[in-house]
Design a protein around this motif. Structure first.
Motif, PDB file in Angstrom:
ATOM      1  N   ARG A 105       0.848  -1.190   0.000  1.00 24.91           N
ATOM      2  CA  ARG A 105       0.000   0.000   0.000  1.00 24.91           C
ATOM      3  C   ARG A 105       0.881   1.237   0.000  1.00 24.91           C
ATOM      4  N   GLU A 135       3.580   2.476   2.481  1.00 23.75           N
ATOM      5  CA  GLU A 135       3.120   2.466   3.867  1.00 23.75           C
ATOM      6  C   GLU A 135       3.240   1.057   4.424  1.00 23.75           C
ATOM      7  N   ASP A 136       3.714   0.943   5.638  1.00 24.01           N
ATOM      8  CA  ASP A 136       3.729  -0.328   6.364  1.00 24.01           C
ATOM      9  C   ASP A 136       4.401  -1.464   5.598  1.00 24.01           C
ATOM     10  N   SER A 148       6.770  -4.512   5.000  1.00 17.47           N
ATOM     11  CA  SER A 148       7.400  -5.512   5.857  1.00 17.47           C
ATOM     12  C   SER A 148       8.909  -5.357   5.709  1.00 17.47           C
TER      13      SER A 148
END
Length: 64
Positions: free
Chosen positions: A29, A46-47, A49
Motif C-alpha cells: 500500500r 506504507e507499512d 514488511s
C-alpha cells in the motif's frame, strides 16, 4: 517509487500496488506524494514488511 503513467492521480490518493522484485511478488500500500502530469506520479509506501523493504532496497542499490 515513481510510476510512469499518462493517467493523473490526485495528491494523497491511496493505492494498492502489486509488482515483482526479482522472484519476490510484492503487494503493498502507498499514497501519491508527487504528480507530474503526462509523466506519472511518485508513491510513498506504507507499512512495508522488513522483507519487502529489503527487496526494494536491493534493487535500488543495483540501480535497476
Amino acid at each position: 517509487m515513481f510510476v510512469e503513467s499518462v493517467n493523473e492521480l490526485t495528491l494523497g490518493t491511496l493505492l494498492r500496488l502489486v509488482f515483482r522484485v526479482g522472484e519476490r511478488a510484492l503487494d503493498v500500500r502507498g499514497h501519491v506524494v508527487q504528480v507530474m502530469p503526462q509523466f506519472g506520479f511518485g508513491v510513498r509506501f506504507e507499512d512495508l514488511s522488513p522483507e519487502d523493504a529489503a527487496a526494494i532496497n536491493a534493487v535500488v542499490a543495483q540501480g535497476s
